[in-house]
Motif scaffolding. Structure first.
Motif, PDB file in Angstrom:
ATOM      1  N   ILE A   1      -4.872   2.109  -6.094  1.00 51.87           N
ATOM      2  CA  ILE A   1      -5.601   0.974  -5.536  1.00 51.87           C
ATOM      3  C   ILE A   1      -7.066   1.134  -5.906  1.00 51.87           C
ATOM      4  O   ILE A   1      -7.665   2.193  -5.684  1.00 51.87           O
ATOM      5  CB  ILE A   1      -5.458   0.873  -4.005  1.00 51.87           C
ATOM      6  CG1 ILE A   1      -4.008   0.640  -3.603  1.00 51.87           C
ATOM      7  CG2 ILE A   1      -6.345  -0.252  -3.464  1.00 51.87           C
ATOM      8  CD1 ILE A   1      -3.789   0.523  -2.100  1.00 51.87           C
TER       9      ILE A   1
ATOM     10  N   ARG B   1      -1.293   5.428   8.061  1.00 54.06           N
ATOM     11  CA  ARG B   1      -1.278   4.998   6.668  1.00 54.06           C
ATOM     12  C   ARG B   1      -2.109   5.914   5.789  1.00 54.06           C
ATOM     13  O   ARG B   1      -1.870   6.027   4.580  1.00 54.06           O
ATOM     14  CB  ARG B   1      -1.808   3.570   6.565  1.00 54.06           C
ATOM     15  CG  ARG B   1      -0.896   2.507   7.156  1.00 54.06           C
ATOM     16  CD  ARG B   1      -1.651   1.223   7.462  1.00 54.06           C
ATOM     17  NE  ARG B   1      -2.513   0.805   6.370  1.00 54.06           N
ATOM     18  CZ  ARG B   1      -3.530  -0.049   6.525  1.00 54.06           C
ATOM     19  NH1 ARG B   1      -3.808  -0.551   7.706  1.00 54.06           N
ATOM     20  NH2 ARG B   1      -4.263  -0.388   5.480  1.00 54.06           N
TER      21      ARG B   1
ATOM     22  N   ARG C   1      -9.026  -5.867  -3.613  1.00 54.42           N
ATOM     23  CA  ARG C   1      -8.257  -4.678  -3.975  1.00 54.42           C
ATOM     24  C   ARG C   1      -7.338  -5.018  -5.133  1.00 54.42           C
ATOM     25  O   ARG C   1      -6.620  -6.019  -5.070  1.00 54.42           O
ATOM     26  CB  ARG C   1      -7.431  -4.181  -2.786  1.00 54.42           C
ATOM     27  CG  ARG C   1      -8.251  -3.517  -1.692  1.00 54.42           C
ATOM     28  CD  ARG C   1      -7.499  -3.478  -0.379  1.00 54.42           C
ATOM     29  NE  ARG C   1      -8.231  -2.725   0.639  1.00 54.42           N
ATOM     30  CZ  ARG C   1      -9.309  -3.179   1.289  1.00 54.42           C
ATOM     31  NH1 ARG C   1      -9.768  -4.402   1.029  1.00 54.42           N
ATOM     32  NH2 ARG C   1      -9.911  -2.418   2.204  1.00 54.42           N
TER      33      ARG C   1
ATOM     34  N   GLU D   1       0.835  -1.202   0.000  1.00 53.94           N
ATOM     35  CA  GLU D   1       0.000   0.000   0.000  1.00 53.94           C
ATOM     36  C   GLU D   1       0.870   1.252   0.000  1.00 53.94           C
ATOM     37  O   GLU D   1       0.559   2.248  -0.675  1.00 53.94           O
ATOM     38  CB  GLU D   1      -0.883  -0.046   1.248  1.00 53.94           C
ATOM     39  CG  GLU D   1      -1.901   1.063   1.375  1.00 53.94           C
ATOM     40  CD  GLU D   1      -2.694   0.906   2.661  1.00 53.94           C
ATOM     41  OE1 GLU D   1      -3.858   0.479   2.595  1.00 53.94           O
ATOM     42  OE2 GLU D   1      -2.134   1.193   3.751  1.00 53.94           O
ATOM     43  N   SER D   2       1.987   1.200   0.735  1.00 52.85           N
ATOM     44  CA  SER D   2       2.847   2.379   0.868  1.00 52.85           C
ATOM     45  C   SER D   2       3.590   2.708  -0.418  1.00 52.85           C
ATOM     46  O   SER D   2       4.022   3.850  -0.602  1.00 52.85           O
ATOM     47  CB  SER D   2       3.853   2.170   2.012  1.00 52.85           C
ATOM     48  OG  SER D   2       4.848   1.216   1.655  1.00 52.85           O
TER      49      SER D   2
ATOM     50  N   ARG E   1      -1.179   8.685   2.942  1.00 51.60           N
ATOM     51  CA  ARG E   1      -0.961   8.429   1.514  1.00 51.60           C
ATOM     52  C   ARG E   1      -2.001   9.124   0.634  1.00 51.60           C
ATOM     53  O   ARG E   1      -1.751   9.393  -0.532  1.00 51.60           O
ATOM     54  CB  ARG E   1      -1.029   6.925   1.216  1.00 51.60           C
ATOM     55  CG  ARG E   1       0.155   6.081   1.598  1.00 51.60           C
ATOM     56  CD  ARG E   1       1.449   6.370   0.866  1.00 51.60           C
ATOM     57  NE  ARG E   1       1.360   6.933  -0.453  1.00 51.60           N
ATOM     58  CZ  ARG E   1       1.314   6.237  -1.581  1.00 51.60           C
ATOM     59  NH1 ARG E   1       1.347   4.922  -1.551  1.00 51.60           N
ATOM     60  NH2 ARG E   1       1.270   6.833  -2.744  1.00 51.60           N
TER      61      ARG E   1
ATOM     62  N   ILE F   1      -4.115  -3.696  -6.782  1.00 48.73           N
ATOM     63  CA  ILE F   1      -3.026  -2.791  -6.423  1.00 48.73           C
ATOM     64  C   ILE F   1      -2.051  -2.667  -7.590  1.00 48.73           C
ATOM     65  O   ILE F   1      -1.559  -3.678  -8.094  1.00 48.73           O
ATOM     66  CB  ILE F   1      -2.281  -3.308  -5.179  1.00 48.73           C
ATOM     67  CG1 ILE F   1      -3.255  -3.523  -4.015  1.00 48.73           C
ATOM     68  CG2 ILE F   1      -1.161  -2.345  -4.775  1.00 48.73           C
ATOM     69  CD1 ILE F   1      -2.637  -4.236  -2.831  1.00 48.73           C
TER      70      ILE F   1
ATOM     71  N   TYR G   1      -6.802   6.571  -5.395  1.00 48.77           N
ATOM     72  CA  TYR G   1      -7.612   5.634  -4.622  1.00 48.77           C
ATOM     73  C   TYR G   1      -9.052   5.667  -5.111  1.00 48.77           C
ATOM     74  O   TYR G   1      -9.741   6.683  -5.009  1.00 48.77           O
ATOM     75  CB  TYR G   1      -7.555   6.013  -3.148  1.00 48.77           C
ATOM     76  CG  TYR G   1      -7.940   4.922  -2.186  1.00 48.77           C
ATOM     77  CD1 TYR G   1      -7.060   3.877  -1.898  1.00 48.77           C
ATOM     78  CD2 TYR G   1      -9.165   4.944  -1.532  1.00 48.77           C
ATOM     79  CE1 TYR G   1      -7.406   2.886  -0.999  1.00 48.77           C
ATOM     80  CE2 TYR G   1      -9.520   3.953  -0.631  1.00 48.77           C
ATOM     81  CZ  TYR G   1      -8.634   2.934  -0.357  1.00 48.77           C
ATOM     82  OH  TYR G   1      -8.965   1.942   0.535  1.00 48.77           O
TER      83      TYR G   1
ATOM     84  N   ALA H   1       2.283   1.841  -3.531  1.00 50.87           N
ATOM     85  CA  ALA H   1       1.333   1.692  -4.633  1.00 50.87           C
ATOM     86  C   ALA H   1       1.127   3.007  -5.369  1.00 50.87           C
ATOM     87  O   ALA H   1       1.143   4.089  -4.783  1.00 50.87           O
ATOM     88  CB  ALA H   1      -0.004   1.177  -4.112  1.00 50.87           C
TER      89      ALA H   1
END
Length: 264
Positions: free
Chosen positions: A91, A135, A202, A85-86, A138, A204, A147, A88
């Motif tokens: 998403i 988190r 998800r 996730e960090s 982001r 990604i 997102y 990406a």
């Protein structure tokens, strides 16, 4: 990512196991996110697979970040997801039950965690919520993640934590919807059957290597990763179909505002 690298290089799991001097089962666990990879082992594998510098750097970062210590003890598959996730680029998420994690308020997150992890203490629940809150940066940092979220109408109708929690949560969704990198759309009950019935997922897309994708699935006790191109394409197509039956972004905000008034 590692499974795709291995298969592209024409290597078997047994060859990777020989390189790391471990059991084949460990390679399987590493590829599916059930075990972390040390930076040293990451170097051995990218060398075995002949990965280029861009791909190698991404693997090294995943290995480093997944092994960072935190106040709360998380399983390896959670650490892998947080790391991906960090880094990406985007998403696409579909959730039929809950507000997606990056969109949750602290109070909503704590109410969900208290219900799903009754064994946790109040302090542990608060720490987990704080970790999630960190988190969420982001969504609004200098180079924010793109997102896109599609949720079921049931998500905003389920009174998690009661009106005192749900009102601020829905107001938070309205504010997030104003960000240029965030889209939120609701599938109304009236839409009927759709392409992701009975599932959440998800898709990604990573910044490095450029265009690399994976699908993340999560249930109550474990997270699963799908790296095969057919599986990824199927979920990407399912998300496109979800968007085609979901309300527009403007109608979604109007629905949120209507539910907020009902909770007042």
């Amino acid at each position: 990512m590692l499974r795709e690298l291995r298969e592209t290089a024409g290597k078997k799991r047994s060859e990777a196991a020989d390189t790391l001097e471990c059991q084949v089962a460990k390679i399987s666990k590493i590829e599916t996110g059930r075990a972390t990879l040390s930076p040293g082992d990451a170097r051995l594998l990218v060398d075995l697979y002949g990965a280029d510098d861009e791909v190698a750097d991404a693997v090294f970062q995943l290995a480093r970040d997944a092994r960072k210590r935190t106040q709360v003890r998380f399983p390896d598959w959670v650490k892998r997801f947080v790391t991906m996730e960090s880094i990406a680029e985007s998403i696409d998420v579909y959730e039929p039950e809950l507000i997606p994690g990056l969109m949750q308020t602290a109070e909503y997150a704590m109410a969900v965690t208290a219900a799903t992890h009754p064994e946790k203490t109040g302090e542990e629940i608060e720490q987990m919520a704080n970790t999630r809150a960190s988190r969420q940066a982001r969504l609004a940092d200098e180079d924010p993640i793109k997102y896109s979220a599609v949720i079921s109408e049931a998500v905003i109708r389920r009174p998690i934590g009661g009106p005192a929690v749900m009102r601020p949560q829905l107001e938070h969704l309205c504010r997030l919807s104003e960000l240029p990198n965030v889209t939120l759309r609701i599938i109304p009950f009236a839409a009927g059957a759709h392409s992701a019935m009975g599932s959440s997922f998800r898709v990604i897309r990573l910044r490095k290597p450029s265009g690399a994708r994976t699908v993340y699935l999560e249930d109550a006790v474990f997270g699963h990763y799908l790296d095969g191109s057919t599986q990824i394409d199927r979920h990407a197509r399912a998300f496109e179909l979800l968007q085609s039956v979901a309300s527009s972004e403007a109608d979604t905000v109007a629905t949120l505002q209507r539910v907020i008034r009902e909770l007042t």
